[in-house]
Design a protein around this motif. Structure first.
Motif, PDB file in Angstrom:
ATOM      1  N   ASN A 174      55.392  47.345  43.938  1.00 16.07           N
ATOM      2  CA  ASN A 174      55.172  45.704  43.780  1.00 16.07           C
ATOM      3  C   ASN A 174      53.770  45.443  44.072  1.00 16.07           C
ATOM      4  N   GLY A 175      52.862  45.897  42.975  1.00 12.09           N
ATOM      5  CA  GLY A 175      51.338  45.577  43.146  1.00 12.09           C
ATOM      6  C   GLY A 175      50.656  46.758  43.320  1.00 12.09           C
ATOM      7  N   SER A 176      49.493  46.815  43.100  1.00  9.08           N
ATOM      8  CA  SER A 176      48.865  48.254  43.538  1.00  9.08           C
ATOM      9  C   SER A 176      48.837  48.163  44.968  1.00  9.08           C
ATOM     10  N   ASN A 177      48.541  46.756  45.621  1.00  7.56           N
ATOM     11  CA  ASN A 177      48.622  46.955  47.191  1.00  7.56           C
ATOM     12  C   ASN A 177      49.951  47.553  47.812  1.00  7.56           C
ATOM     13  N   GLU A 178      50.992  47.578  47.333  1.00  9.87           N
ATOM     14  CA  GLU A 178      52.051  47.988  47.949  1.00  9.87           C
ATOM     15  C   GLU A 178      52.057  49.618  47.751  1.00  9.87           C
ATOM     16  N   THR A 188      33.771  46.685  51.027  1.00 12.48           N
ATOM     17  CA  THR A 188      34.540  47.087  50.001  1.00 12.48           C
ATOM     18  C   THR A 188      35.908  46.351  50.344  1.00 12.48           C
ATOM     19  N   TYR A 189      37.012  46.932  49.451  1.00 10.66           N
ATOM     20  CA  TYR A 189      38.220  45.836  49.349  1.00 10.66           C
ATOM     21  C   TYR A 189      38.920  45.925  50.826  1.00 10.66           C
ATOM     22  N   GLN A 190      38.976  44.701  51.363  1.00  7.93           N
ATOM     23  CA  GLN A 190      39.358  44.453  52.887  1.00  7.93           C
ATOM     24  C   GLN A 190      40.786  45.123  53.006  1.00  7.93           C
ATOM     25  N   LEU A 192      38.138  55.143  48.298  1.00  9.85           N
ATOM     26  CA  LEU A 192      36.819  54.675  47.444  1.00  9.85           C
ATOM     27  C   LEU A 192      37.436  53.457  46.434  1.00  9.85           C
ATOM     28  N   CYS A 193      36.696  52.968  45.899  1.00 13.54           N
ATOM     29  CA  CYS A 193      37.181  51.789  45.064  1.00 13.54           C
ATOM     30  C   CYS A 193      36.289  51.757  43.847  1.00 13.54           C
ATOM     31  N   SER A 194      36.742  51.802  42.601  1.00 14.10           N
ATOM     32  CA  SER A 194      35.906  52.013  41.646  1.00 14.10           C
ATOM     33  C   SER A 194      36.477  51.410  40.355  1.00 14.10           C
ATOM     34  N   ASN A 251      33.825  48.883  42.791  1.00 11.03           N
ATOM     35  CA  ASN A 251      34.147  48.539  43.986  1.00 11.03           C
ATOM     36  C   ASN A 251      34.222  46.890  44.015  1.00 11.03           C
ATOM     37  N   ASN A 252      35.380  46.536  44.727  1.00 11.35           N
ATOM     38  CA  ASN A 252      35.454  45.086  45.013  1.00 11.35           C
ATOM     39  C   ASN A 252      34.876  44.743  46.476  1.00 11.35           C
ATOM     40  N   PRO A 253      34.039  44.064  46.688  1.00 12.73           N
ATOM     41  CA  PRO A 253      33.670  42.864  45.781  1.00 12.73           C
ATOM     42  C   PRO A 253      32.036  43.199  45.168  1.00 12.73           C
ATOM     43  N   VAL A 291      41.440  56.809  45.079  1.00 11.91           N
ATOM     44  CA  VAL A 291      40.453  56.091  44.208  1.00 11.91           C
ATOM     45  C   VAL A 291      41.221  54.801  43.808  1.00 11.91           C
ATOM     46  N   ASP A 292      40.798  53.842  44.113  1.00 11.21           N
ATOM     47  CA  ASP A 292      41.282  52.440  44.010  1.00 11.21           C
ATOM     48  C   ASP A 292      40.562  52.072  42.623  1.00 11.21           C
ATOM     49  N   GLU A 293      41.296  52.026  41.330  1.00 11.97           N
ATOM     50  CA  GLU A 293      40.819  51.898  40.047  1.00 11.97           C
ATOM     51  C   GLU A 293      41.612  50.198  39.738  1.00 11.97           C
ATOM     52  N   ALA A 294      41.706  49.458  40.528  1.00 13.66           N
ATOM     53  CA  ALA A 294      42.327  48.078  40.108  1.00 13.66           C
ATOM     54  C   ALA A 294      41.517  47.351  38.972  1.00 13.66           C
ATOM     55  N   TYR A 295      40.222  47.840  38.771  1.00 11.28           N
ATOM     56  CA  TYR A 295      39.296  47.194  37.909  1.00 11.28           C
ATOM     57  C   TYR A 295      38.697  48.201  36.574  1.00 11.28           C
ATOM     58  N   ALA A 296      39.248  49.473  36.875  1.00  3.86           N
ATOM     59  CA  ALA A 296      38.649  50.801  35.919  1.00  3.86           C
ATOM     60  C   ALA A 296      38.495  50.414  34.383  1.00  3.86           C
ATOM     61  N   ARG A 346      46.248  51.838  40.142  1.00  2.00           N
ATOM     62  CA  ARG A 346      45.690  51.089  38.924  1.00  2.00           C
ATOM     63  C   ARG A 346      46.778  49.624  38.912  1.00  2.00           C
ATOM     64  N   THR A 347      46.612  48.859  38.246  1.00  2.00           N
ATOM     65  CA  THR A 347      47.364  47.412  38.575  1.00  2.00           C
ATOM     66  C   THR A 347      47.421  46.842  37.127  1.00  2.00           C
ATOM     67  N   PHE A 348      48.813  46.156  37.067  1.00  5.31           N
ATOM     68  CA  PHE A 348      49.040  45.245  35.987  1.00  5.31           C
ATOM     69  C   PHE A 348      48.464  43.798  36.158  1.00  5.31           C
ATOM     70  N   SER A 349      47.864  43.675  37.542  1.00  2.50           N
ATOM     71  CA  SER A 349      47.473  42.146  37.716  1.00  2.50           C
ATOM     72  C   SER A 349      46.153  41.752  36.962  1.00  2.50           C
ATOM     73  N   LYS A 350      45.349  42.509  36.438  1.00  2.00           N
ATOM     74  CA  LYS A 350      44.066  42.282  36.025  1.00  2.00           C
ATOM     75  C   LYS A 350      43.976  42.197  34.488  1.00  2.00           C
ATOM     76  N   THR A 351      43.952  43.430  34.034  1.00  2.00           N
ATOM     77  CA  THR A 351      43.647  43.631  32.493  1.00  2.00           C
ATOM     78  C   THR A 351      45.172  43.262  31.865  1.00  2.00           C
ATOM     79  N   ALA A 400      53.677  39.119  38.009  1.00  2.00           N
ATOM     80  CA  ALA A 400      54.783  39.901  38.069  1.00  2.00           C
ATOM     81  C   ALA A 400      54.711  41.095  39.254  1.00  2.00           C
ATOM     82  N   ARG A 401      53.821  41.278  39.956  1.00  2.00           N
ATOM     83  CA  ARG A 401      53.292  41.953  41.055  1.00  2.00           C
ATOM     84  C   ARG A 401      53.862  43.485  40.879  1.00  2.00           C
ATOM     85  N   LEU A 402      52.890  44.204  39.950  1.00  2.00           N
ATOM     86  CA  LEU A 402      53.109  45.542  39.348  1.00  2.00           C
ATOM     87  C   LEU A 402      52.038  46.172  39.392  1.00  2.00           C
ATOM     88  N   GLY A 403      52.176  47.459  40.102  1.00  2.88           N
ATOM     89  CA  GLY A 403      51.088  48.173  40.029  1.00  2.88           C
ATOM     90  C   GLY A 403      51.368  49.821  40.571  1.00  2.88           C
TER      91      GLY A 403
HETATM   92  N1  PMP Z   1      42.597  46.961  44.806  1.00  2.00           N
HETATM   93  C1  PMP Z   1      41.733  46.031  44.599  1.00  2.00           C
HETATM   94  C2  PMP Z   1      40.323  46.669  44.630  1.00  2.00           C
HETATM   95  C3  PMP Z   1      41.836  44.679  44.393  1.00  2.00           C
HETATM   96  O1  PMP Z   1      40.684  44.028  44.378  1.00  2.00           O
HETATM   97  C4  PMP Z   1      43.239  44.012  44.083  1.00  2.00           C
HETATM   98  C5  PMP Z   1      43.344  42.795  43.980  1.00  2.00           C
HETATM   99  N2  PMP Z   1      42.726  41.834  44.859  1.00  2.00           N
HETATM  100  C6  PMP Z   1      44.193  45.233  44.513  1.00  2.00           C
HETATM  101  C7  PMP Z   1      43.982  46.558  44.538  1.00  2.00           C
HETATM  102  C8  PMP Z   1      45.694  44.538  44.380  1.00  2.00           C
HETATM  103  O2  PMP Z   1      45.982  44.332  43.342  1.00  2.00           O
HETATM  104  P1  PMP Z   1      47.484  44.037  42.984  1.00  2.00           P
HETATM  105  O3  PMP Z   1      48.362  44.231  44.199  1.00  2.00           O
HETATM  106  O4  PMP Z   1      47.813  42.603  42.435  1.00  2.00           O
HETATM  107  O5  PMP Z   1      47.871  45.255  42.094  1.00  2.00           O
END
Ligand code: PMP
Length: 344
Positions: free
Chosen positions: A71-75, A97-99, A142-144, A146-148, A171-176, A197-202, A208-211
């Motif tokens: 349920n989102g890449s956070n989960e 990095t991503y908190q 790692l975050c790539s 990197n947010n923010p 390697v968190d690629e939410a924005y890859a 990876r996540t469905f939340s951005k691109t 939907a909360r899917l990752g």
């Molecule tokens: N990783 C990073 C680096 C993010 O910025 C975010 C969204 N703020 C997420 C993961 C989480 O994304 P989501 O749970 O919506 O997939």
């Protein structure tokens, strides 16, 4: 502790949570609405999420056994921390990095150790080596990009983490998709690497909360142990499958956002700001003539919400803006010019 939240303020231009400004295709929405009738609502959904895992795997050239959906890449990140961190274990991050990486690690009871990025937010290979050898983290993040801060990790940094970290490397690629680099090639059965990876951005599907995670088979097996039964509802599984039928819409959207990002960067570089380069769908900046918080407030008063990072470690006076539609970006630039005239 306090929770991790970005303010959800009712405001005309919302550029604070890095969602896609582009709506999903009407066809997708129609097909999803039609599929409500196909769901067997009195039964639990497919616990193993077989179809969606196979479809995501096919997208990345791996099998379903290498895919974990959540349920989102956070989960997905939380599942990694439930499986591999906890009391008497250490989790490494490289700040800023991503908190949520350190936040969930602390909730899981782990000790967080934070390596430091350079003042330009690049990360030295020697710092990665130092943290991994000194603290033996069970999970290293790692975050790539990197947010923010906005830039992709140097491939040498990823390589060093993989070589030196004794535990799992995420390697968190939410924005890859916005950047030319991915660590997906580093995932194989003998590695300890997971890419999220996540469905939340691109994919224009934050609602939907899917990752998901791409990882070796044994790691997916571990994650399934810590996951609640039937954690992924039937509609979400459908939504993911239907979204994957619209790859070209997603790719066009990424190109539009990248072009708008470059336009924003060019405009912002002519203002009294420090602006960091970005390979994501957001830009980090610091006003040079007013305090960050003052500029944030002035932007909000002008109807534009951006992320206030000014109180975060290493980000004094910094704000982060998500790339929006052309009209939203114009509204932001106008409001920003006004905000920079505001005085403390
Ligand atoms: N990783 C990073 C680096 C993010 O910025 C975010 C969204 N703020 C997420 C993961 C989480 O994304 P989501 O749970 O919506 O997939």
């Amino acid at each position: 502790m306090s929770g991790y939240h970005s303010p959800q303020v009712s405001v005309k231009v919302r550029l604070n949570t890095n969602e896609s400004p582009i709506e999903p295709p009407a066809e997708f929405v129609r097909a999803l609405a039609a599929s409500v009738g196909d769901v067997k609502w009195n039964r639990y959904p497919d616990r193993a999420v077989r179809e969606l895992r196979a479809a995501i795997g096919a997208l990345h050239g791996v099998g379903p056994e290498n895919v974990f959906v959540a349920n989102g890449s956070n989960e997905a990140l939380q599942s990694v921390l439930l499986a591999y961190s906890g009391a008497r274990r250490t989790v490494a991050t490289f700040e800023p990095t991503y908190q949520l990486h350190s936040h969930i690690a602390r909730i899981a009871g782990a000790t967080v150790v934070s390596g430091k990025r350079n003042p330009d937010f690049t990360l030295d290979v020697s710092e990665v080596r130092r943290v991994c050898t000194e603290y033996s983290p069970s999970v290293t993040f790692l975050c790539s990009p990197n947010n923010p801060t906005g830039m992709a990790e140097d491939p040498a940094v990823v390589k060093t983490a993989i070589e030196c970290a004794p535990g799992v490397v995420v390697v968190d690629e939410a924005y890859a998709q916005f950047s030319p680099y991915t660590a997906l090639d580093c995932v194989n059965e003998s590695s300890r690497v997971a890419v999220s990876r996540t469905f939340s951005k691109t994919w224009s599907m934050a609602a939907a909360r899917l990752g998901y995670l791409i990882a070796p088979k044994w790691m997916i097996g571990d994650l399934e142990i810590v996951t609640l039964p039937y954690h992924l509802d039937a509609m979400k599984q459908r939504a993911g499958l239907l979204a994957l039928q619209h790859i070209s819409h997603m790719e066009t959207g990424v190109k539009t956002v990248v072009a708008e990002r470059e336009r924003l960067l060019a405009a912002m570089r002519s203002m009294p700001l420090t602006v960091w380069p970005s390979q994501a769908n957001f830009i980090l900046f610091r006003p040079t003539n007013v305090a960050g918080r003052t500029a944030w407030r002035a932007l909000l008063d002008a109807g534009v919400l951006v992320r206030d990072c000014s109180s975060w470690d290493g980000l004094t006076d910094c704000l982060r803006v998500t790339v929006g539609t052309a009209a939203e970006n114009d509204a932001f630039l106008t409001a920003l010019r006004g905000a920079l005239e505001a005085r403390d």
